[in-house]
Design a protein around this motif. Structure first.
Motif, PDB file in Angstrom:
ATOM      1  N   GLU A  24      19.721  47.092  47.718  1.00 44.26           N
ATOM      2  CA  GLU A  24      19.882  45.869  46.411  1.00 44.26           C
ATOM      3  C   GLU A  24      21.335  46.351  45.371  1.00 44.26           C
ATOM      4  O   GLU A  24      20.419  48.070  45.167  1.00 44.26           O
ATOM      5  CB  GLU A  24      18.389  45.522  45.641  1.00 44.26           C
ATOM      6  N   LEU A  25      21.432  44.994  45.324  1.00 44.44           N
ATOM      7  CA  LEU A  25      22.985  45.719  44.217  1.00 44.44           C
ATOM      8  C   LEU A  25      22.431  44.103  43.187  1.00 44.44           C
ATOM      9  O   LEU A  25      22.957  43.388  43.378  1.00 44.44           O
ATOM     10  CB  LEU A  25      23.864  45.276  44.742  1.00 44.44           C
ATOM     11  N   ASN A  26      21.876  44.473  41.998  1.00 41.34           N
ATOM     12  CA  ASN A  26      21.650  43.285  41.221  1.00 41.34           C
ATOM     13  C   ASN A  26      20.896  42.358  41.550  1.00 41.34           C
ATOM     14  O   ASN A  26      19.795  42.968  42.424  1.00 41.34           O
ATOM     15  CB  ASN A  26      23.337  42.742  39.985  1.00 41.34           C
ATOM     16  N   ASP A  27      20.715  41.381  42.016  1.00 42.57           N
ATOM     17  CA  ASP A  27      20.724  40.033  42.555  1.00 42.57           C
ATOM     18  C   ASP A  27      21.234  39.934  43.560  1.00 42.57           C
ATOM     19  O   ASP A  27      20.643  38.556  44.112  1.00 42.57           O
ATOM     20  CB  ASP A  27      21.171  38.576  41.696  1.00 42.57           C
ATOM     21  N   SER A  28      21.564  40.770  44.428  1.00 44.60           N
ATOM     22  CA  SER A  28      22.532  40.940  45.951  1.00 44.60           C
ATOM     23  C   SER A  28      21.487  41.953  46.955  1.00 44.60           C
ATOM     24  O   SER A  28      21.250  42.681  46.161  1.00 44.60           O
ATOM     25  CB  SER A  28      23.342  41.495  46.031  1.00 44.60           C
ATOM     26  N   TYR A  29      21.314  41.653  48.440  1.00 42.03           N
ATOM     27  CA  TYR A  29      21.057  42.528  48.731  1.00 42.03           C
ATOM     28  C   TYR A  29      22.039  43.134  49.672  1.00 42.03           C
ATOM     29  O   TYR A  29      23.330  42.517  49.965  1.00 42.03           O
ATOM     30  CB  TYR A  29      20.396  41.844  50.466  1.00 42.03           C
ATOM     31  N   GLU A  47      25.684  30.289  47.473  1.00 41.13           N
ATOM     32  CA  GLU A  47      25.794  31.211  47.391  1.00 41.13           C
ATOM     33  C   GLU A  47      27.123  31.334  48.484  1.00 41.13           C
ATOM     34  O   GLU A  47      27.381  31.184  49.583  1.00 41.13           O
ATOM     35  CB  GLU A  47      24.923  32.115  48.551  1.00 41.13           C
ATOM     36  N   PRO A  98      23.688  37.618  48.147  1.00 42.61           N
ATOM     37  CA  PRO A  98      21.967  36.970  46.940  1.00 42.61           C
ATOM     38  C   PRO A  98      21.619  36.928  47.844  1.00 42.61           C
ATOM     39  O   PRO A  98      20.959  36.560  48.726  1.00 42.61           O
ATOM     40  CB  PRO A  98      22.641  35.254  46.329  1.00 42.61           C
ATOM     41  N   LYS A  99      20.389  37.329  47.148  1.00 45.10           N
ATOM     42  CA  LYS A  99      18.931  37.647  47.606  1.00 45.10           C
ATOM     43  C   LYS A  99      18.701  36.496  48.596  1.00 45.10           C
ATOM     44  O   LYS A  99      17.090  36.357  49.277  1.00 45.10           O
ATOM     45  CB  LYS A  99      17.376  38.005  46.554  1.00 45.10           C
TER      46      LYS A  99
END
Length: 119
Positions: A24-29, A47, A98-99
């Motif tokens: 996970e990186l901030n609001d991303s996978y 996205e 983004p997630k």
């Protein structure tokens, strides 16, 4: 904090078009996926998607052109741009998105993955 070895993670699954979460990186996978064959035409309204080819060669088709992505190369598909993925042979891909990103975007079908597995 644990390092991730991509080659090791790719040995943990064999299914195609089913992304796995590896970070996970901030609001991303950070996801890994194996592709083979053709996917579906789709787009993501909200996205951007990044495809980094780790092994093999990936064709990303757009309505106005085709782009080949080779090992060590990546492409960012902007939100709202319709695209289709084609892998003539098995390809290993790292995705950064983004997630909220659904793998089939605005299309829901048998290739849609709603419950992502972490490996």
């Amino acid at each position: 904090m644990e390092k991730v070895t991509l080659a090791e993670k790719f040995t943990l699954f064999n299914d195609y078009w089913n992304p796995k979460i590896v970070g996970e990186l901030n609001d991303s996978y950070v996801k890994l996926a194996k592709f083979k064959g053709e996917f579906v035409w789709h787009q993501h309204e909200n996205e951007n998607e990044m495809f980094l080819v780790v092994k093999g060669q990936l064709l990303i088709k757009f309505r106005d052109k085709d782009v080949w992505i080779n090992e060590g190369e990546f492409l960012v598909v902007p939100k709202g741009v319709e695209h289709m993925l084609v892998a003539e042979e098995e390809v290993h891909v790292l995705l950064l998105e983004p997630k909220t990103t659904l793998n089939t975007g605005n299309q829901v079908n048998e290739k849609t993955v709603t419950d992502l597995e972490s490996i």
